[in-house]
Design a protein around this motif. Structure first.
Motif, PDB file in Angstrom:
ATOM      1  N   GLY A 150     -11.077  19.480   9.734  1.00 43.37           N
ATOM      2  CA  GLY A 150     -10.606  18.189  10.220  1.00 43.37           C
ATOM      3  C   GLY A 150     -10.427  18.163  11.724  1.00 43.37           C
ATOM      4  O   GLY A 150     -10.841  17.209  12.396  1.00 43.37           O
ATOM      5  N   ASN A 151      -9.828  19.205  12.274  1.00 41.73           N
ATOM      6  CA  ASN A 151      -9.623  19.242  13.723  1.00 41.73           C
ATOM      7  C   ASN A 151     -10.947  19.321  14.472  1.00 41.73           C
ATOM      8  O   ASN A 151     -11.117  18.686  15.528  1.00 41.73           O
ATOM      9  N   ALA A 152     -11.901  20.079  13.933  1.00 39.84           N
ATOM     10  CA  ALA A 152     -13.212  20.159  14.580  1.00 39.84           C
ATOM     11  C   ALA A 152     -13.929  18.813  14.542  1.00 39.84           C
ATOM     12  O   ALA A 152     -14.586  18.414  15.513  1.00 39.84           O
ATOM     13  N   MET A 153     -13.799  18.087  13.434  1.00 44.22           N
ATOM     14  CA  MET A 153     -14.448  16.781  13.335  1.00 44.22           C
ATOM     15  C   MET A 153     -13.770  15.765  14.256  1.00 44.22           C
ATOM     16  O   MET A 153     -14.429  14.882  14.807  1.00 44.22           O
ATOM     17  N   ARG A 154     -12.480  15.914  14.453  1.00 42.62           N
ATOM     18  CA  ARG A 154     -11.794  15.049  15.418  1.00 42.62           C
ATOM     19  C   ARG A 154     -12.302  15.329  16.837  1.00 42.62           C
ATOM     20  O   ARG A 154     -12.548  14.408  17.622  1.00 42.62           O
ATOM     21  N   ASN A 155     -12.505  16.608  17.148  1.00 39.46           N
ATOM     22  CA  ASN A 155     -13.082  16.951  18.449  1.00 39.46           C
ATOM     23  C   ASN A 155     -14.481  16.361  18.599  1.00 39.46           C
ATOM     24  O   ASN A 155     -14.846  15.851  19.669  1.00 39.46           O
ATOM     25  N   ALA A 156     -15.279  16.452  17.534  1.00 40.22           N
ATOM     26  CA  ALA A 156     -16.638  15.911  17.586  1.00 40.22           C
ATOM     27  C   ALA A 156     -16.618  14.403  17.814  1.00 40.22           C
ATOM     28  O   ALA A 156     -17.477  13.857  18.524  1.00 40.22           O
ATOM     29  N   ALA A 157     -15.638  13.723  17.217  1.00 36.83           N
ATOM     30  CA  ALA A 157     -15.510  12.278  17.442  1.00 36.83           C
ATOM     31  C   ALA A 157     -15.178  11.988  18.900  1.00 36.83           C
ATOM     32  O   ALA A 157     -15.709  11.041  19.496  1.00 36.83           O
ATOM     33  N   GLN A 158     -14.307  12.790  19.481  1.00 37.41           N
ATOM     34  CA  GLN A 158     -13.985  12.630  20.901  1.00 37.41           C
ATOM     35  C   GLN A 158     -15.226  12.846  21.763  1.00 37.41           C
ATOM     36  O   GLN A 158     -15.486  12.086  22.703  1.00 37.41           O
ATOM     37  N   LEU A 159     -15.996  13.876  21.433  1.00 40.79           N
ATOM     38  CA  LEU A 159     -17.216  14.156  22.185  1.00 40.79           C
ATOM     39  C   LEU A 159     -18.189  12.985  22.097  1.00 40.79           C
ATOM     40  O   LEU A 159     -18.793  12.575  23.105  1.00 40.79           O
TER      41      LEU A 159
ATOM     42  N   PRO B  36     -17.963  23.843  13.124  1.00 44.16           N
ATOM     43  CA  PRO B  36     -18.507  23.998  11.764  1.00 44.16           C
ATOM     44  C   PRO B  36     -19.679  23.046  11.579  1.00 44.16           C
ATOM     45  O   PRO B  36     -19.806  22.039  12.283  1.00 44.16           O
ATOM     46  N   ARG B  37     -20.529  23.358  10.614  1.00 45.97           N
ATOM     47  CA  ARG B  37     -21.767  22.588  10.436  1.00 45.97           C
ATOM     48  C   ARG B  37     -21.509  21.097  10.232  1.00 45.97           C
ATOM     49  O   ARG B  37     -22.277  20.257  10.705  1.00 45.97           O
ATOM     50  N   VAL B  38     -20.413  20.751   9.539  1.00 45.41           N
ATOM     51  CA  VAL B  38     -20.168  19.347   9.218  1.00 45.41           C
ATOM     52  C   VAL B  38     -19.622  18.549  10.398  1.00 45.41           C
ATOM     53  O   VAL B  38     -19.493  17.328  10.302  1.00 45.41           O
ATOM     54  N   ALA B  39     -19.312  19.207  11.504  1.00 46.18           N
ATOM     55  CA  ALA B  39     -18.752  18.476  12.649  1.00 46.18           C
ATOM     56  C   ALA B  39     -19.711  17.407  13.159  1.00 46.18           C
ATOM     57  O   ALA B  39     -19.287  16.361  13.661  1.00 46.18           O
ATOM     58  N   SER B  40     -21.005  17.661  13.032  1.00 45.98           N
ATOM     59  CA  SER B  40     -21.980  16.682  13.525  1.00 45.98           C
ATOM     60  C   SER B  40     -21.902  15.364  12.764  1.00 45.98           C
ATOM     61  O   SER B  40     -22.333  14.324  13.270  1.00 45.98           O
ATOM     62  N   LEU B  41     -21.346  15.388  11.548  1.00 53.39           N
ATOM     63  CA  LEU B  41     -21.222  14.146  10.775  1.00 53.39           C
ATOM     64  C   LEU B  41     -20.233  13.194  11.434  1.00 53.39           C
ATOM     65  O   LEU B  41     -20.471  11.982  11.505  1.00 53.39           O
ATOM     66  N   ALA B  42     -19.105  13.721  11.900  1.00 57.67           N
ATOM     67  CA  ALA B  42     -18.139  12.881  12.598  1.00 57.67           C
ATOM     68  C   ALA B  42     -18.724  12.370  13.901  1.00 57.67           C
ATOM     69  O   ALA B  42     -18.517  11.207  14.283  1.00 57.67           O
TER      70      ALA B  42
END
Length: 428
Positions: free
Chosen positions: A103-112, A348-354
């Motif tokens: 979750g935290n990685a996907m939040r970072n990806a959203a920020q990016l 993580p691999r799923v971060a690109s989804l966010a």
């Protein structure tokens, strides 16, 4: 020493700008059909996908020596929000409880994504689902009360189902990140790596390469159940035949391999491809059982899904010459480099989804105004250009992806059939 740093910074800026341009083309018809339906519907003109991220763009000037680089501190976020634009997007993630690291990685990806989209007219309402269905429902309700027009997430299947209840009641779409196809529905779309398109792609490529008779070794798991049904349908759709299917309890493949030996081993083998949808952790036991049964991968080609995209598998003798379908790795590699430069960790691999979910929201907001998240907009059959290639949402909520086919040889996997830039016409 300044010049190498400058080149490095310029590469990262080029890759980021290219990713932005790629997804800005999302709302348009990226492929188009030859039957004129888009013209009759009054849809937007054809928009080509942008070049891959390793193609330099002349419009991106190199930064001056000593120029400051992006700070890892979110520049446009405030607590549980990213940005302050008019269009509100809920991002429901496990920021505590089960799945917190993802979750935290996907939040970072959203920020990016928000930053690389040049701070679009979005407010991203980041909500914690606590890794539970109740938390997902509460988080979605909270975001809807704040005016969210669309829900991105959650990650887990049960949480997607829970979030969909208040979202449907409010007439707002959900784009979930679960890989469980059973939670997809009209208005509940899955932006994830679903196994069904991977099965379709590897069967299509195998038949095109002359394979006509398929055997399968399938684990008795939920994943195995899902892919077996798709495997049988895909083989039948291509006019090929299923020679035999054997199921086995997870971790105990040997008896099933022995039962299947008559069609996959020896000079009398009646199959010319062997489908094995197994995880990287469990595959060595399957491979060992196959070699013990005198299986020859040069005679009966092993094929699989993106679960095989793990370097640890590439040295297994039973998989040499084997092929699997997976998203092209270049897109995620470029995304991962930019993520690491910003946050100092491998995503993580799923971060690109966010990342793609936010980029999609930004692009549709720019191009479609009040219709940005309408069903007809989200289900554009030509699809959208994302980090992992072109994807599209079907009206029933499932998604299709543009996938490459890789072949395993000599401790490596190389592309033998590139991911198409344009998705095939639905139903073909």
């Amino acid at each position: 020493m300044a010049r190498p740093k400058c080149r490095r910074d310029r590469f990262m800026r080029v890759a980021a700008l290219t990713a932005v341009l790629s997804v800005v083309a999302l709302g348009g018809c990226v492929g188009g059909f030859g039957d004129g339906r888009w013209a009759r519907r009054g849809s937007p003109p054809r928009a080509e996908l942008s070049p891959p991220a390793d193609v330099p763009l002349a419009v991106d000037p190199a930064p001056a020596a000593g120029a400051p680089t992006a700070s890892p501190t979110p520049a446009a976020s405030g607590g549980n929000r990213i940005g302050s634009g008019a269009a509100k997007v809920a991002l429901v993630l496990p920021l505590s409880g089960t799945g917190v690291a993802v979750g935290n990685a996907m939040r970072n990806a959203a920020q990016l994504a928000y930053d690389e989209a040049q701070q679009p007219d979005l407010t991203i309402l980041v909500e914690d689902d606590r890794g539970s269905p109740d938390g997902a429902r509460d988080a979605t309700q909270d975001a809807l009360k704040q005016g969210a027009d669309i829900v991105l997430g959650p990650v887990f299947a049960a949480n997607v189902q829970a979030a969909a209840v208040p979202a449907r009641a409010a007439g707002k779409p959900v784009i979930g990140f679960s890989t469980d196809a059973s939670v997809a529905a009209r208005g509940v779309y899955l932006l994830s790596f679903l196994p069904q398109p991977e099965v379709d792609r590897i069967i299509d490529e195998s038949v095109a390469d002359g394979r006509r008779s398929f055997a399968a070794l399938i684990p008795e798991t939920a994943y195995g159940n899902a892919v077996e049904a798709e495997f049988r349908e895909a083989v039948a759709r291509k006019g090929a035949r299923v020679a035999a299917v054997e199921r086995y309890p997870s971790g105990a493949p040997a008896p099933a391999v022995e039962r299947l030996a008559r069609v996959i081993t020896g000079s009398g083998a009646t199959a010319d491809a062997l489908f094995i949808p197994e995880t990287a952790d469990a595959m060595p036991a399957v491979a060992a059982a196959l070699i013990k049964a005198r299986y020859n991968p040069a005679r009966v080609r092993p094929i699989g899904t993106a679960l095989w995209n793990e370097p640890a598998l590439f040295a297994l003798p039973a998989l040499q010459g084997g092929r699997f379908a997976s998203p092209d790795r270049n897109g995620f590699s470029n995304f991962s480099g930019r993520y690491q430069a910003r946050f100092g960790a491998v995503p993580p691999r799923v971060a690109s989804l966010a990342y793609d979910g936010v980029m999609l929201s930004a692009a549709l907001t720019r191009q479609y105004g009040s219709q940005r998240f309408a069903e007809t907009t989200l289900t554009n059959p030509s699809g959208f250009a994302g980090t992992d290639g072109t994807f599209r949402f079907r009206p029933e909520g499932l998604s299709d992806r543009s996938l490459a086919v890789y072949e395993i040889r000599n401790n490596a996997a190389t592309v033998v059939s590139p991911a198409p830039r344009v998705l095939a016409k639905p139903g073909t």
